[in-house]
Scaffold this active site. Structure first.
Site, short mmCIF file in Angstrom:
data_model
loop_
_atom_site.label_atom_id
_atom_site.label_comp_id
_atom_site.label_asym_id
_atom_site.label_seq_id
_atom_site.Cartn_x
_atom_site.Cartn_y
_atom_site.Cartn_z
N PHE A 129 0.68 -1.00 0.07
CA PHE A 129 -0.06 0.05 -0.24
C PHE A 129 1.14 1.31 0.01
O PHE A 129 1.78 1.18 0.80
CB PHE A 129 -0.80 0.11 1.13
CG PHE A 129 -1.72 1.38 1.20
CD1 PHE A 129 -2.99 1.27 0.64
CD2 PHE A 129 -1.37 2.34 1.99
CE1 PHE A 129 -3.72 2.48 0.46
CE2 PHE A 129 -2.14 3.58 2.06
CZ PHE A 129 -3.36 3.29 1.28
N ASP A 214 9.32 2.47 1.37
CA ASP A 214 8.12 3.32 1.97
C ASP A 214 8.05 3.00 3.49
O ASP A 214 7.59 1.79 3.92
CB ASP A 214 7.00 2.87 1.25
CG ASP A 214 5.66 3.63 1.76
OD1 ASP A 214 5.67 4.31 2.91
OD2 ASP A 214 4.48 3.38 1.34
N LYS A 243 3.02 10.00 8.15
CA LYS A 243 2.20 9.70 9.41
C LYS A 243 2.91 10.18 10.82
O LYS A 243 2.65 11.22 11.26
CB LYS A 243 2.06 8.07 9.71
CG LYS A 243 0.97 7.67 8.29
CD LYS A 243 0.33 6.21 8.60
CE LYS A 243 -0.56 6.14 7.64
NZ LYS A 243 -0.41 5.35 6.38
C1 LIG Z 1 -0.66 5.37 5.02
C2 LIG Z 1 0.28 5.03 4.20
C3 LIG Z 1 0.59 5.66 2.95
C4 LIG Z 1 -0.32 6.96 2.34
O1 LIG Z 1 -0.08 8.07 3.23
P1 LIG Z 1 -1.38 9.17 3.19
O2 LIG Z 1 -0.79 10.16 4.11
O3 LIG Z 1 -2.45 8.49 3.65
O4 LIG Z 1 -1.36 9.68 1.82
C5 LIG Z 1 1.50 5.19 2.07
N1 LIG Z 1 2.39 4.22 2.33
C6 LIG Z 1 2.09 3.46 3.29
C7 LIG Z 1 3.07 2.39 3.86
C8 LIG Z 1 1.11 3.77 4.42
O5 LIG Z 1 1.03 3.19 5.47
#
Ligand SMILES: *Cc1c(COP(=O)(O)O)cnc(C)c1O
Length: 401
Positions: A129, A214, A243
């Site tokens: 994701f 990521d 986050k």
């Molecule tokens: C939450 C998340 C995203 C996206 O972040 P947003 O601030 O919602 O755009 C991308 N990669 C990972 C691994 C995530 O947990």
């Protein structure tokens, strides 16, 4: 009552008025133990005095100027991140998806700057994701997020999770980079084994690819290291963060080595709000707390304790809990009943958790939790599991009659 909010979330009928530490309070004063942390965002809990002070002091001085001018607090935060990580340079964003977009652009531009614009494809992994923009849903490759939104943004190839051979076969002369979460979050707290991360680094070096991590969910001390990849002793060329880095203020970043970022020159990328003075004041305040070695050691210890206590619950409730996995305070409970059922039952017990793929319930508490919070949460999980077990027994009995 019908809501004027676009109904893209199946929201719980539950609203909070204020938060303090690991607790959230409704308007009528009921309190909930927050082990969801707003999806790994509230890294130092709610209304942390150090963050409140940083935000309010900055709010009295200056909110926004735009990136046309130097932003001293941003210079400071980027330098601190450079001192603490593999990265030389940072670009501040407003979200995780925006950080990923920047990371993807940086990787493509690197090869273009090297005279290889044909190398633009990026390999990602099944279960990944990376966000909800058009490019990041293509990178994630999940049908349910892609359907109905037109042609899929090109340039992404997906490989099986933790399958080195399949991955090597996916590399072509057009491949620019490999993009991976060291621990898949939304995918269900799937930890990429250390040897896989090392294998990825080696593969990228051998094929001249950039390695992008990521760490939007796994980063910012969540696993007991500032970034999860530190456990494996490998570094990426580019990394996306968000986050927890803002502790609740909407911010993110993509970071890179100076070499990997060589194509990102003046005019190639931008963001109106990204890294504005308010965000940078909070970002620096978060880093003051989470980069402290004593803080990190406590996160690791609390993570181990929580996992241990959950393993005991798994033994007590084999009809509900199948597996406990994760690292630090990024923990998944894979359930045998639908994960949504356990999340709902835990909410009845006033414990907030978050569902994930692979039928997993995620625990992503603020990193400031202590032994008492863990004991409290474990008691609530124990009770919810017992309720579900009783329901299972009652259903079985009715069926037998
Ligand atoms: C939450 C998340 C995203 C996206 O972040 P947003 O601030 O919602 O755009 C991308 N990669 C990972 C691994 C995530 O947990």
């Amino acid at each position: 009552m019908t809501s004027a909010i676009l109904p893209t979330y199946a929201r719980a009928n539950l609203a909070f008025e204020r938060g303090e530490g690991v607790w959230l309070y409704t308007a009528d004063g009921e309190r909930y133990l927050d082990f969801g942390g707003g999806v790994a965002v509230s890294s130092v809990g709610h209304s942390h005095p150090h963050l409140v002070e940083a935000l309010t002091e900055q709010a009295k001085k200056l909110w926004h100027t735009s990136n046309i001018y130097t932003i001293p607090l941003g210079e400071k935060l980027a330098q601190r991140l450079a001192d603490l990580t593999f990265a030389d340079v940072t670009f501040f964003t407003n979200s995780g998806a925006e950080a990923l977009e920047g990371a993807i652009k940086t990787a493509r531009k690197y090869h273009s700057a090297n005279g290889h614009p044909e190398r633009y494809r990026i390999i990602t992994f099944e279960g990944a994701f990376h966000g909800r923009t058009l490019a990041t849903i293509a990178a994630g490759g999940q049908k349910k997020y892609l359907e109905g939104f037109g042609p899929v943004s090109p340039g992404f190839d997906q490989a099986a999770f933790a399958d080195h051979k399949a991955l090597e076969a996916a590399i072509t002369p057009e491949t620019a980079a490999i993009l991976v979460e060291p621990i898949q979050g939304e995918g269900g707290i799937r930890v990429l084994p250390t040897q896989c991360l090392r294998g990825l680094r080696e593969l990228c070096d051998r094929h001249g690819l950039l390695l992008i991590f990521d760490e939007v969910q796994s980063g910012v001390s969540r696993t007991g290291k500032l970034f999860a990849h530190e456990w494996a002793g490998v570094t990426p060329d580019i990394m996306a963060v968000a986050k927890g880095i803002g502790g609740g203020f909407p911010m993110g970043a993509f970071m890179a080595t100076r070499e990997a970022a060589k194509g990102m020159t003046a005019g190639t990328h931008g963001s109106t709000y990204g890294g504005n003075p308010l965000a940078m004041a909070v970002g620096n305040a978060v880093l003051d707390l989470v980069a402290d070695p004593a803080f990190l050691a406590k996160v690791e210890a609390m993570g181990l304790l929580l996992k241990q206590r959950l393993a005991e619950l798994k033994d007590r409730h084999p009809a509900v809990i199948a597996e406990i996995r994760g690292k630090g305070l990024l923990i998944g409970i894979r359930t045998l009943v639908p994960n949504t059922e356990l999340v709902a039952e835990l909410r009845e017990e006033h414990l907030l958790t978050i569902g994930a793929g692979d039928n997993v319930v995620r625990l992503l508490p603020p990193l400031i939790i202590d032994e008492a919070d863990i004991a409290d949460a474990v008691k609530r999980i124990d009770k919810a599991c017992a309720t579900i077990e009783k329901r299972l027994r009652d259903t079985a009995k009715t069926a037998a009659e």
